[in-house]
Design a protein around this motif. Structure first.
Motif, PDB file in Angstrom:
ATOM      1  N   LYS A  66      -5.850  17.700  -6.841  1.00  0.00           N
ATOM      2  CA  LYS A  66      -5.152  16.515  -7.346  1.00  0.00           C
ATOM      3  C   LYS A  66      -4.701  16.669  -8.800  1.00  0.00           C
ATOM      4  O   LYS A  66      -4.078  15.755  -9.345  1.00  0.00           O
ATOM      5  CB  LYS A  66      -6.050  15.277  -7.193  1.00  0.00           C
ATOM      6  CG  LYS A  66      -6.391  14.966  -5.751  1.00  0.00           C
ATOM      7  CD  LYS A  66      -7.298  13.749  -5.614  1.00  0.00           C
ATOM      8  CE  LYS A  66      -7.691  13.522  -4.166  1.00  0.00           C
ATOM      9  NZ  LYS A  66      -8.576  12.342  -3.996  1.00  0.00           N
ATOM     10  N   TRP A 102       1.102   5.157  -0.933  1.00  0.00           N
ATOM     11  CA  TRP A 102       0.068   6.173  -0.986  1.00  0.00           C
ATOM     12  C   TRP A 102      -0.117   6.656  -2.434  1.00  0.00           C
ATOM     13  O   TRP A 102       0.820   6.598  -3.235  1.00  0.00           O
ATOM     14  CB  TRP A 102       0.443   7.368  -0.115  1.00  0.00           C
ATOM     15  CG  TRP A 102       0.605   7.057   1.352  1.00  0.00           C
ATOM     16  CD1 TRP A 102       0.642   5.831   1.953  1.00  0.00           C
ATOM     17  CD2 TRP A 102       0.776   8.019   2.388  1.00  0.00           C
ATOM     18  NE1 TRP A 102       0.816   5.963   3.299  1.00  0.00           N
ATOM     19  CE2 TRP A 102       0.904   7.300   3.603  1.00  0.00           C
ATOM     20  CE3 TRP A 102       0.842   9.409   2.418  1.00  0.00           C
ATOM     21  CZ2 TRP A 102       1.086   7.942   4.828  1.00  0.00           C
ATOM     22  CZ3 TRP A 102       1.028  10.052   3.635  1.00  0.00           C
ATOM     23  CH2 TRP A 102       1.148   9.326   4.827  1.00  0.00           C
ATOM     24  N   ASP A 103      -1.305   7.149  -2.737  1.00  0.00           N
ATOM     25  CA  ASP A 103      -1.547   7.727  -4.058  1.00  0.00           C
ATOM     26  C   ASP A 103      -0.697   8.979  -4.246  1.00  0.00           C
ATOM     27  O   ASP A 103      -0.630   9.842  -3.365  1.00  0.00           O
ATOM     28  CB  ASP A 103      -3.027   8.098  -4.219  1.00  0.00           C
ATOM     29  CG  ASP A 103      -3.911   6.870  -4.356  1.00  0.00           C
ATOM     30  OD1 ASP A 103      -3.384   5.782  -4.664  1.00  0.00           O
ATOM     31  OD2 ASP A 103      -5.133   7.009  -4.138  1.00  0.00           O
ATOM     32  N   GLN A 104      -0.052   9.080  -5.410  1.00  0.00           N
ATOM     33  CA  GLN A 104       0.816  10.211  -5.726  1.00  0.00           C
ATOM     34  C   GLN A 104       0.117  11.152  -6.701  1.00  0.00           C
ATOM     35  O   GLN A 104      -0.533  10.708  -7.651  1.00  0.00           O
ATOM     36  CB  GLN A 104       2.111   9.701  -6.351  1.00  0.00           C
ATOM     37  CG  GLN A 104       3.044  10.799  -6.814  1.00  0.00           C
ATOM     38  CD  GLN A 104       4.037  10.289  -7.840  1.00  0.00           C
ATOM     39  OE1 GLN A 104       4.729   9.313  -7.603  1.00  0.00           O
ATOM     40  NE2 GLN A 104       4.073  10.942  -8.998  1.00  0.00           N
ATOM     41  N   HIS A 105       0.249  12.451  -6.457  1.00  0.00           N
ATOM     42  CA  HIS A 105      -0.333  13.470  -7.331  1.00  0.00           C
ATOM     43  C   HIS A 105       0.758  14.460  -7.742  1.00  0.00           C
ATOM     44  O   HIS A 105       1.564  14.886  -6.916  1.00  0.00           O
ATOM     45  CB  HIS A 105      -1.461  14.212  -6.617  1.00  0.00           C
ATOM     46  CG  HIS A 105      -2.529  13.309  -6.074  1.00  0.00           C
ATOM     47  ND1 HIS A 105      -3.413  12.637  -6.891  1.00  0.00           N
ATOM     48  CD2 HIS A 105      -2.828  12.942  -4.800  1.00  0.00           C
ATOM     49  CE1 HIS A 105      -4.232  11.903  -6.133  1.00  0.00           C
ATOM     50  NE2 HIS A 105      -3.892  12.075  -4.867  1.00  0.00           N
ATOM     51  N   TYR A 157       1.790  13.153  -1.797  1.00  0.00           N
ATOM     52  CA  TYR A 157       1.244  11.813  -1.551  1.00  0.00           C
ATOM     53  C   TYR A 157       0.054  11.952  -0.612  1.00  0.00           C
ATOM     54  O   TYR A 157       0.144  12.554   0.451  1.00  0.00           O
ATOM     55  CB  TYR A 157       2.310  10.910  -0.938  1.00  0.00           C
ATOM     56  CG  TYR A 157       3.419  10.567  -1.903  1.00  0.00           C
ATOM     57  CD1 TYR A 157       3.359   9.416  -2.679  1.00  0.00           C
ATOM     58  CD2 TYR A 157       4.524  11.393  -2.057  1.00  0.00           C
ATOM     59  CE1 TYR A 157       4.367   9.095  -3.581  1.00  0.00           C
ATOM     60  CE2 TYR A 157       5.541  11.083  -2.959  1.00  0.00           C
ATOM     61  CZ  TYR A 157       5.452   9.936  -3.717  1.00  0.00           C
ATOM     62  OH  TYR A 157       6.458   9.632  -4.595  1.00  0.00           O
ATOM     63  N   GLU A 158      -1.064  11.358  -1.053  1.00  0.00           N
ATOM     64  CA  GLU A 158      -2.339  11.502  -0.341  1.00  0.00           C
ATOM     65  C   GLU A 158      -2.430  10.521   0.811  1.00  0.00           C
ATOM     66  O   GLU A 158      -2.363   9.306   0.622  1.00  0.00           O
ATOM     67  CB  GLU A 158      -3.493  11.283  -1.323  1.00  0.00           C
ATOM     68  CG  GLU A 158      -4.863  11.479  -0.721  1.00  0.00           C
ATOM     69  CD  GLU A 158      -5.966  11.252  -1.743  1.00  0.00           C
ATOM     70  OE1 GLU A 158      -7.140  11.256  -1.317  1.00  0.00           O
ATOM     71  OE2 GLU A 158      -5.655  11.070  -2.936  1.00  0.00           O
ATOM     72  N   SER A 171       0.770  -1.243   0.000  1.00  0.00           N
ATOM     73  CA  SER A 171       0.000   0.000   0.000  1.00  0.00           C
ATOM     74  C   SER A 171       0.800   1.291   0.000  1.00  0.00           C
ATOM     75  O   SER A 171       0.740   2.068   0.950  1.00  0.00           O
ATOM     76  CB  SER A 171      -0.940   0.009   1.216  1.00  0.00           C
ATOM     77  OG  SER A 171      -1.775  -1.100   1.189  1.00  0.00           O
TER      78      SER A 171
END
Length: 402
Positions: free
Chosen positions: A72, A22-25, A397-398, A20
């Motif tokens: 985002k 983190w989601d990257q923007h 990173y969210e 897992s």
């Protein structure tokens, strides 16, 4: 097959999770060598904006927070000036009008500090931006970092700055009666410097004035120390007394100051490359002259230490640590976090992934709730550059815990 891959990853990197990221923007990846981020609300909309120097790109850029709905996506931005060899940029009120200008420090052959300003505050209009060199900075040293501070109690904001290499010093620029008369700013050295990494302002000896804490990566005063403010007046323009905090003779990188154990007193937390560790220094007296040390070894599953920041990542009201590293060309997990509840463990401490595996040269971590959902996200630059570098640029990173 997926299970086999996970098992192999665990065997290869036993000291960290493999689950897992983190989601990257991406905020911006349009230039080369994004090198650090600083925050301030330049347009007074209640949202934190960003300034970044792109070292290899030779520019300084401003990013306006686009609001929650578009956070985002890539952010609205503008080049505020051409800044060859820029190392850092920061918001500062340089003309004492209550707003922000942008200050860029440049190293290499440039060796200048630039002041960028928008006269009519049309921040996204590139033609509105002008820049001037701070004359007292020109050619003095390779400039690395600057921090605004009201140091002498008069006129406008002063500017603390430091550099690296030959003739490097830490010192301060004294603001004149008319702040935007940049020819009248005066430089006062405080101490010699090898290669400054961090400048943090605190009253370390509880005497009511602002002292300066630094990490110095090189030279004879290598380590973490603080400089004792002698008080306002002519004596403030002389050299200040050095006090060691720790990590002497180690290649220290970025530091932060925070109350990790929630006892009402702040600790000094830094990362260092000589022994590849995070070091936590706890004050042992009110004068800031005695410190205890805790060492946390950094696992081989990540890279060379770069920065560490403190904040409640997982929402349990206990401060956690976030570590950024340079993976030096290898595919590793360069951005990780440590659960604050694990800091008292005597055995190995788990480093949980934030980024995925990447050839990463991460810079200094900033923890901020960018999407305003109640948790701390990670804002950072990844400064790989050049052909096929796959540099990530200015990214965040969210946080998945909210």
């Amino acid at each position: 097959m997926f299970l086999i891959i996970l098992i192999n990853l665990f065997l290869l990197f036993p000291d960290t999770d493999v689950f897992s990221p983190w989601d990257q923007h991406t905020i911006d990846a349009s230039s080369n060598g994004a090198d650090g981020v600083k925050l301030a609300d330049i347009n007074n909309d209640g949202l934190q904006d960003i300034v970044t120097g792109w070292e290899e790109g030779g520019i300084t850029k401003l990013y306006l927070h686009p609001g929650n709905e578009n956070v985002k996506e890539e952010w609205p931005n503008v080049i505020v000036g051409k800044t060859p060899n820029v190392e850092d940029a920061v918001f500062a009120d340089m003309n004492n009008d209550g707003g922000f200008e942008i200050v860029s420090c440049t190293e290499g052959k440039s060796k200048k500090i630039f002041i960028h300003y928008s006269e009519h505050h049309e921040f996204l209009n590139a033609e509105e931006w002008s820049q001037k060199v701070l004359p007292a900075s020109d050619g003095k040293m390779m400039w690395m970092y600057a921090e605004p501070c009201q140091l002498d109690g008069k006129y406008g904001m002063d500017l603390i700055a430091a550099g690296k290499g030959e003739n490097a010093q830490l010192g301060w620029f004294e603001s004149p009666p008319i702040s935007n008369d940049f020819n009248s700013w005066k430089w006062h050295p405080i101490t010699s410097m090898g290669w400054v990494m961090s400048i943090i302002l605190r009253d370390m000896d509880n005497d009511g004035d602002m002292d300066i804490i630094v990490t110095d990566r090189r030279a004879k005063l290598q380590g973490c120390r603080w400089l004792e403010n002698p008080g306002v007046g002519e004596i403030q323009k002389d050299l200040w007394i050095n006090h060691s905090i720790g990590a002497d003779n180690l290649e220290v990188m970025f530091m932060t100051i925070a109350d990790i154990d929630m006892d009402g007193k702040e600790e000094v937390v830094l990362s260092e490359r000589t022994g590849q560790s995070i070091r936590i220094y706890k004050r042992q007296n009110n004068l800031g002259t005695r410190w205890s040390e805790k060492i946390i070894k950094i696992p081989i599953s990540t890279g060379s230490a770069k920065s560490v920041e403190v904040g409640d990542v997982n929402g349990d009201e206990v401060p956690d640590l976030v570590l950024s590293t340079n993976t030096n060309g290898a595919e590793k997990t360069g951005l990780t976090w440590i659960d604050g509840k694990d800091l008292e463990k005597q055995d190995k401490i788990a480093f949980h992934p934030i980024s995925g595996m990447h050839n990463a040269k991460y810079d200094k971590v900033e923890l901020i709730d960018l999407d305003r959902d109640g948790d701390l996200d990670v804002l950072i630059c990844e400064e790989n550059y050049g052909p096929n570098s796959e540099g990530l640029g200015v990214i965040w990173y969210e946080n998945p815990f909210q």
